[in-house]
Design a protein around this motif. Structure first.
Motif, PDB file in Angstrom:
ATOM      1  N   TYR A  98       3.291   5.539  -5.685  1.00  0.00           N
ATOM      2  CA  TYR A  98       2.821   4.769  -6.838  1.00  0.00           C
ATOM      3  C   TYR A  98       1.661   5.519  -7.458  1.00  0.00           C
ATOM      4  N   THR A  99       1.421   5.267  -8.738  1.00  0.00           N
ATOM      5  CA  THR A  99       0.420   6.016  -9.488  1.00  0.00           C
ATOM      6  C   THR A  99      -0.959   5.417  -9.261  1.00  0.00           C
ATOM      7  N   ASP A 100      -1.881   6.258  -8.799  1.00  0.00           N
ATOM      8  CA  ASP A 100      -3.238   5.822  -8.504  1.00  0.00           C
ATOM      9  C   ASP A 100      -4.026   5.603  -9.796  1.00  0.00           C
ATOM     10  N   PRO A 101      -5.058   4.756  -9.735  1.00  0.00           N
ATOM     11  CA  PRO A 101      -5.643   4.145  -8.536  1.00  0.00           C
ATOM     12  C   PRO A 101      -5.203   2.704  -8.284  1.00  0.00           C
ATOM     13  N   TRP A 102      -4.294   2.148  -9.121  1.00  0.00           N
ATOM     14  CA  TRP A 102      -3.976   0.728  -9.035  1.00  0.00           C
ATOM     15  C   TRP A 102      -2.587   0.530  -8.450  1.00  0.00           C
ATOM     16  N   LEU A 103      -2.514  -0.261  -7.366  1.00  0.00           N
ATOM     17  CA  LEU A 103      -1.214  -0.617  -6.811  1.00  0.00           C
ATOM     18  C   LEU A 103      -0.425  -1.446  -7.812  1.00  0.00           C
ATOM     19  N   TYR A 104      -1.107  -2.368  -8.487  1.00  0.00           N
ATOM     20  CA  TYR A 104      -0.496  -3.180  -9.535  1.00  0.00           C
ATOM     21  C   TYR A 104      -1.345  -3.064 -10.798  1.00  0.00           C
ATOM     22  N   ASN A 105      -0.711  -2.860 -11.928  1.00  0.00           N
ATOM     23  CA  ASN A 105      -1.408  -2.654 -13.187  1.00  0.00           C
ATOM     24  C   ASN A 105      -1.248  -3.879 -14.083  1.00  0.00           C
ATOM     25  N   CYS A 106      -2.372  -4.542 -14.361  1.00  0.00           N
ATOM     26  CA  CYS A 106      -2.392  -5.750 -15.173  1.00  0.00           C
ATOM     27  C   CYS A 106      -2.794  -5.419 -16.607  1.00  0.00           C
ATOM     28  N   THR A 107      -2.664  -6.405 -17.499  1.00  0.00           N
ATOM     29  CA  THR A 107      -3.056  -6.194 -18.893  1.00  0.00           C
ATOM     30  C   THR A 107      -4.127  -7.162 -19.360  1.00  0.00           C
ATOM     31  N   SER A 108      -4.343  -8.257 -18.616  1.00  0.00           N
ATOM     32  CA  SER A 108      -5.327  -9.244 -19.078  1.00  0.00           C
ATOM     33  C   SER A 108      -5.977  -9.944 -17.892  1.00  0.00           C
ATOM     34  N   ARG A 109      -7.097 -10.585 -18.170  1.00  0.00           N
ATOM     35  CA  ARG A 109      -7.791 -11.365 -17.139  1.00  0.00           C
ATOM     36  C   ARG A 109      -6.964 -12.560 -16.687  1.00  0.00           C
ATOM     37  N   ASP A 110      -6.096 -13.046 -17.523  1.00  0.00           N
ATOM     38  CA  ASP A 110      -5.264 -14.189 -17.159  1.00  0.00           C
ATOM     39  C   ASP A 110      -4.380 -13.875 -15.957  1.00  0.00           C
ATOM     40  N   PRO A 129       5.495 -15.417  -7.296  1.00  0.00           N
ATOM     41  CA  PRO A 129       4.626 -15.551  -8.478  1.00  0.00           C
ATOM     42  C   PRO A 129       3.355 -14.729  -8.396  1.00  0.00           C
ATOM     43  N   THR A 130       2.863 -14.470  -7.174  1.00  0.00           N
ATOM     44  CA  THR A 130       1.594 -13.750  -7.030  1.00  0.00           C
ATOM     45  C   THR A 130       1.742 -12.566  -6.081  1.00  0.00           C
ATOM     46  N   ARG A 131       0.782 -11.643  -6.196  1.00  0.00           N
ATOM     47  CA  ARG A 131       0.749 -10.466  -5.350  1.00  0.00           C
ATOM     48  C   ARG A 131      -0.673 -10.256  -4.857  1.00  0.00           C
ATOM     49  N   THR A 132      -0.823 -10.077  -3.544  1.00  0.00           N
ATOM     50  CA  THR A 132      -2.132  -9.803  -2.959  1.00  0.00           C
ATOM     51  C   THR A 132      -2.315  -8.298  -2.847  1.00  0.00           C
ATOM     52  N   ASP A 133      -3.480  -7.834  -3.264  1.00  0.00           N
ATOM     53  CA  ASP A 133      -3.766  -6.403  -3.295  1.00  0.00           C
ATOM     54  C   ASP A 133      -5.132  -6.158  -2.676  1.00  0.00           C
ATOM     55  N   PRO A 180     -10.637  -6.566  -3.304  1.00  0.00           N
ATOM     56  CA  PRO A 180      -9.488  -7.442  -3.036  1.00  0.00           C
ATOM     57  C   PRO A 180      -9.233  -8.399  -4.196  1.00  0.00           C
ATOM     58  N   ARG A 181      -7.962  -8.625  -4.481  1.00  0.00           N
ATOM     59  CA  ARG A 181      -7.592  -9.466  -5.613  1.00  0.00           C
ATOM     60  C   ARG A 181      -6.223 -10.085  -5.375  1.00  0.00           C
ATOM     61  N   VAL A 182      -5.959 -11.175  -6.056  1.00  0.00           N
ATOM     62  CA  VAL A 182      -4.627 -11.768  -6.134  1.00  0.00           C
ATOM     63  C   VAL A 182      -4.248 -11.789  -7.604  1.00  0.00           C
ATOM     64  N   VAL A 183      -3.094 -11.194  -7.915  1.00  0.00           N
ATOM     65  CA  VAL A 183      -2.695 -11.068  -9.308  1.00  0.00           C
ATOM     66  C   VAL A 183      -1.298 -11.647  -9.508  1.00  0.00           C
ATOM     67  N   ALA A 184      -0.967 -11.893 -10.769  1.00  0.00           N
ATOM     68  CA  ALA A 184       0.363 -12.388 -11.105  1.00  0.00           C
ATOM     69  C   ALA A 184       1.399 -11.283 -10.935  1.00  0.00           C
ATOM     70  N   ASN A 185       2.663 -11.684 -10.779  1.00  0.00           N
ATOM     71  CA  ASN A 185       3.702 -10.669 -10.575  1.00  0.00           C
ATOM     72  C   ASN A 185       4.071  -9.938 -11.850  1.00  0.00           C
ATOM     73  N   THR A 186       3.399 -10.265 -12.943  1.00  0.00           N
ATOM     74  CA  THR A 186       3.560  -9.479 -14.164  1.00  0.00           C
ATOM     75  C   THR A 186       2.748  -8.187 -14.125  1.00  0.00           C
ATOM     76  N   CYS A 187       1.863  -8.056 -13.143  1.00  0.00           N
ATOM     77  CA  CYS A 187       1.117  -6.811 -12.931  1.00  0.00           C
ATOM     78  C   CYS A 187       2.051  -5.824 -12.217  1.00  0.00           C
ATOM     79  N   MET A 188       2.252  -4.660 -12.811  1.00  0.00           N
ATOM     80  CA  MET A 188       3.358  -3.781 -12.413  1.00  0.00           C
ATOM     81  C   MET A 188       2.949  -2.682 -11.447  1.00  0.00           C
ATOM     82  N   ASN A 189       3.824  -2.448 -10.456  1.00  0.00           N
ATOM     83  CA  ASN A 189       3.747  -1.266  -9.604  1.00  0.00           C
ATOM     84  C   ASN A 189       4.521  -0.154 -10.311  1.00  0.00           C
ATOM     85  N   LEU A 190       3.825   0.956 -10.560  1.00  0.00           N
ATOM     86  CA  LEU A 190       4.462   2.037 -11.323  1.00  0.00           C
ATOM     87  C   LEU A 190       4.428   3.354 -10.551  1.00  0.00           C
TER      88      LEU A 190
END
Length: 573
Positions: A291-303, A353-357, A370-380
């Motif tokens: 996966y592309t560093d540095p983010w396991l999951y890439n989000c677009t908004s605070r929501d 619905p959620t992903r723990t990172d 550490p964070r919990v994000v929505a599954n709309t945050c993408m692993n790329l």
């Protein structure tokens, strides 16, 4: 079904354009808006206008252009200005900017990035025995001396008496986007195309160790100081040459399109550049086990942040990763590249619905929040458009405990190895449950897998020598990193069998058709009785590892369309 949610090479035809333009504006460009200087860092700058206009904006913000990939409008820039990101984002023609990596960050003793692909010392101390154990599969390619250790090839029918009767990958080019390929390995040497291979990375001594090539710190395109890429390459196309092991597509051509550092990091610019180059030279298949560093999951908004905090800069960085990676993936797919990616080793239900990172951002080291994000945050890249995402199974065909999964996220399964498979049998917790493949001897010695004279230190590796005294080193690994190249290899067989001839003597087939063949011919694998794969017997914490299986026998969250079947894919059975 196959689309998800929406010192470098000098071969790219545009590599000098932006750098030359930057030189032209140096004399007239204003100074950076901040006098404060910080350690020089690398940045990725996306631009919308001409290269010349982008160069002027970069220079005015206090940056220096190092490289450009004009096809997708992105430049690699260095700067020691503390305000560079804010300044360059405010300039005309700049669509976005984010760090690539910090040049001077040091983390002595940083753990090996792929360390989890070998069983831990504690696990091995409690293992059930040594060696191959007893597997439900016979052996791999009959002509290869180590075939009896290749249960994975037998499982998917990538053998001379099955798929290889119809196709061997001849005329098909497979890009290995990884940490490199040891082109001198006896099982790979004949299949590696050195002329088209490229290294898009520059060693960073603080994380990669001392530079092997001074003063540039740019390794040749025919070495792999980490080992991961060579292991992946052997799964795809180890030569069927009567030596060592055999690959899924033993006559395919391997092209090293290196985007990974020696330490296993895959930074944004290098990954985009390698993808674009793969498209430009019209590779048929590219394997991406990272996966592309540095983010396991890439989000677009605070929501999308359900727990944890994020800064504006961090969100901008994640948005840019998504924009540039999805653009580069689309660029490659549109030019005929079949893209294969590993689903990941976090035991995560990607459809939940959620992903723990717990790991992001993983660079600079020790920066994780550490964070919990929505599954709309993408692993790329694995969740990018037109990427075939692969989960991993062990010798029993059960999903490996570590493998990510998820209905609609994983498209197909393949052998990835699983140390804890076949519980209750002599094979439980033995090296033979993992996937054996080629490994660079120098890397093996440096990593303590081999003695200085090239002998394996334990049963996790194998040395093979022929009658002429030529020797090759092989190691056992497990992971979705190992599963993906099985699918990439079968994709090469499909292109060999069904592709159209090209004017250069190769074969070509649209990625969508390749994906359809793989899906249609995969061996269906049902969900377990009760709908949950329970790993309690394997001594795993049920709360962490148990996997809910959604879907049907035809398509489900653990195995996607099923386990890839090389023989069926080419009409061999």
């Amino acid at each position: 079904m196959w689309s998800h949610r929406a010192g470098r090479s000098s071969s790219r035809r545009t590599i000098g354009v932006l750098a030359v333009a930057a030189t032209a504006v140096v004399a007239s460009a204003p100074a950076a808006t901040a006098d404060e200087r910080v350690p020089t860092a690398e940045y990725v700058v996306a631009f919308t206008g001409s290269p010349e206009a982008a160069a002027a904006s970069v220079q005015a913000a206090g940056g220096t252009v190092q490289d450009v990939t004009e096809q997708v409008g992105v430049a690699l820039v260095t700067s020691d200005s503390a305000s560079f990101l804010a300044d360059v984002r405010a300039r005309d023609g700049v669509a976005g900017a984010a760090r690539n990596h910090a040049v001077g960050t040091s983390d002595p003793g940083m753990p090996h990035r792929y360390a989890d692909e070998r069983p831990s010392a504690a696990d091995r101390a409690g293992g059930g025995g040594r060696g191959h154990g007893g597997h439900p599969w016979g052996h791999g390619p009959a002509s290869e001396p180590l075939a009896e250790l290749q249960w994975n090839m037998e499982m998917i029918g990538a053998t001379p008496d099955a798929a290889h009767r119809r196709a061997t990958g001849k005329g098909v080019d497979v890009g290995i986007m990884d940490t490199g390929i040891d082109a001198g390995h006896p099982d790979l040497a004949r299949n590696v195309d050195a002329a088209r291979s490229r290294n898009f990375t520059t060693d960073i001594p603080d994380i990669d160790g001392p530079c092997e090539v001074a003063p540039s710190c740019v390794d040749p395109a025919d070495v792999d100081d980490e080992g991961h890429g060579t292991h992946v390459a052997g799964i795809v196309a180890a030569d069927d040459n009567g030596f060592g092991i055999g690959g899924v597509a033993p006559d395919a051509t391997l092209v090293n399109v290196r985007a990974g550092q020696d330490s296993g990091y895959f930074f944004l610019y290098e990954t985009v550049a390698a993808l674009v180059y793969s498209a430009e030279i019209r590779l048929d298949v590219v394997n991406m086990s990272f996966y592309t560093d540095p983010w396991l999951y890439n989000c677009t908004s605070r929501d999308e942040y359900l727990e944890g905090t994020v800064t504006d800069d961090e969100l901008a960085e994640q948005r840019l990763v998504r924009e540039l990676l999805t653009g580069a993936l689309g660029y490659a797919s549109a030019r005929g590249v079949t893209l294969v990616g590993s689903a990941g080793n976090e035991s995560t239900n990607l459809a939940a619905p959620t992903r723990t990172d717990e790991t992001s951002p993983d660079y600079p080291p020790d920066a994780a929040q550490p964070r919990v994000v929505a599954n709309t945050c993408m692993n790329l890249p694995s969740e990018g458009p037109n990427v075939i995402s692969v989960s991993a199974v062990g010798p029993s065909t059960t999903k490996a405990d570590y493998s990510n999964y998820g209905l609609g996220d994983v498209e197909i399964a393949a052998p990835g190895g699983w140390y804890r498979d076949l519980v209750g049998t002599p094979a439980y917790m033995t090296a033979g449950n993992l996937v054996l493949s080629s490994y660079p001897l120098r890397a093996a010695i440096e990593q303590g897998l081999a003695t200085p004279d090239g002998q394996p230190v334990d049963d996790m590796s194998v040395r093979y020598c022929d009658a002429a005294g030529v020797c090759g080193f092989y190691s056992y690994l497990q992971g979705t990193s190992m599963a993906a190249p099985h699918v990439a290899g079968v994709a090469a067989l499909v292109i060999d069998e069904f592709g159209r001839p090209t004017r250069h003597g190769g074969r070509a087939l649209a990625p969508a058709i390749v994906a359809q063949v793989l899906a249609r011919t995969a061996e269906d694998h049902p969900c377990p009785a009760g709908g949950v794969e329970d790993y309690t017997d394997e001594e795993r914490d049920p709360a962490v590892f148990n996997a809910v299986c959604e879907g049907t026998t035809d398509v489900n969250g653990l195995y996607g369309e099923g386990i890839v079947d090389a023989a069926a894919a080419v009409g061999g059975r």
